[in-house]
Design a protein around this motif. Structure first.
Motif, PDB file in Angstrom:
ATOM      1  N   CYS A  70      55.363  44.940  42.330  1.00 43.71           N
ATOM      2  CA  CYS A  70      54.010  44.399  42.227  1.00 43.71           C
ATOM      3  C   CYS A  70      54.129  42.882  42.298  1.00 43.71           C
ATOM      4  O   CYS A  70      54.627  42.254  41.370  1.00 43.71           O
ATOM      5  N   GLY A  76      46.216  41.426  39.989  1.00 42.47           N
ATOM      6  CA  GLY A  76      45.721  42.709  39.513  1.00 42.47           C
ATOM      7  C   GLY A  76      46.576  43.900  39.881  1.00 42.47           C
ATOM      8  O   GLY A  76      46.350  44.997  39.377  1.00 42.47           O
ATOM      9  N   ALA A  79      48.418  45.496  36.825  1.00 37.36           N
ATOM     10  CA  ALA A  79      47.477  46.124  35.893  1.00 37.36           C
ATOM     11  C   ALA A  79      46.932  47.429  36.439  1.00 37.36           C
ATOM     12  O   ALA A  79      46.808  48.418  35.704  1.00 37.36           O
ATOM     13  N   ASP A  82      49.554  50.162  36.160  1.00 37.99           N
ATOM     14  CA  ASP A  82      49.638  50.629  34.767  1.00 37.99           C
ATOM     15  C   ASP A  82      48.489  51.582  34.454  1.00 37.99           C
ATOM     16  O   ASP A  82      48.677  52.610  33.803  1.00 37.99           O
ATOM     17  N   GLU A  83      47.287  51.256  34.922  1.00 34.65           N
ATOM     18  CA  GLU A  83      46.119  52.104  34.685  1.00 34.65           C
ATOM     19  C   GLU A  83      46.287  53.477  35.339  1.00 34.65           C
ATOM     20  O   GLU A  83      45.992  54.505  34.732  1.00 34.65           O
ATOM     21  N   TYR A 110      47.456  45.782  46.332  1.00 35.11           N
ATOM     22  CA  TYR A 110      46.165  45.994  45.676  1.00 35.11           C
ATOM     23  C   TYR A 110      45.101  45.263  46.494  1.00 35.11           C
ATOM     24  O   TYR A 110      45.077  44.034  46.554  1.00 35.11           O
ATOM     25  N   ARG A 154      36.692  43.173  38.976  1.00 30.44           N
ATOM     26  CA  ARG A 154      38.001  43.329  39.629  1.00 30.44           C
ATOM     27  C   ARG A 154      37.903  43.041  41.127  1.00 30.44           C
ATOM     28  O   ARG A 154      38.802  43.347  41.881  1.00 30.44           O
TER      29      ARG A 154
END
Length: 189
Positions: A70, A76, A79, A82-83, A110, A154
């Motif tokens: 990443c 982002g 994150a 991880d989500e 992302y 986001r």
């Protein structure tokens, strides 16, 4: 008066329509919930994506955790991975060190409204993507689309945004650099 009409129309949050059938089911449920009286309880749509039980993901081939890269240049990305890991119940080992790129199973990209619109940062990130692709790495695209639930914060955007540039999907720098003797790859070719 116009102001009163606008206030009445937008008194409640907008329900977005999407061309993908999985998202259309969600839209239909939201419309039904708005039309049905509050005493109706929970509303279900047959075979709606959010009502299905997810099959567990197969364990990663490399060992006990998914190992992904990443980039710190791709805001982002860490994150969101991880989500996703929490939602699907698996372990992710992340790195943001280019020196470890060859040891990762996936390169995470992302995609948000900011991904390719952040000048020098985007150019540096595109170089990282090229290096990963030159190594033959799989690129995992994670697209943040607009909707309810925090996507605006986001920087969610329509997928077509990535192809709307007047000089094509690659932008003016790539268009200038292209010549008959030199091929220029777009970041996600």
């Amino acid at each position: 008066r116009a102001k009163e009409i606008v206030e009445a129309l937008f008194k409640r949050s907008v329900i977005e329509w999407n061309r993908f059938s999985s998202f259309q089911d969600v839209t239909m449920r939201l419309i039904a919930e708005r039309l049905l009286p509050d005493a109706s309880g929970i509303t279900y749509v047959d075979r709606e994506l959010v009502s299905k039980t997810r099959a567990p993901l197969k364990p990663p081939a490399m060992g006990c955790a998914f190992h992904v890269y990443c980039s710190p240049l791709n805001a982002g990305a860490a994150a969101v991975i991880d989500e996703v890991a929490r939602a699907f119940g698996f372990t992710v080992e992340q790195t943001n060190e280019m020196s470890e790129l060859g040891h990762c199973a996936k390169f995470v990209v992302y995609l948000t409204a900011l991904t390719w619109r952040s000048a020098e940062t985007s150019a540096q990130f595109a170089d990282e993507v090229r290096k990963a692709m030159d190594l033959g790495m799989s690129v995992l695209l994670v697209h943040e689309m607009p909707g309810v639930g925090g996507q605006e914060a986001r920087h969610g955007c329509e997928f077509k945004t990535f192809f709307d540039h007047p000089d094509g999907a690659r932008g003016p720098e790539a268009a200038k650099a292209a010549s008959p003797t030199r091929a220029v790859r777009a970041p996600l070719d």
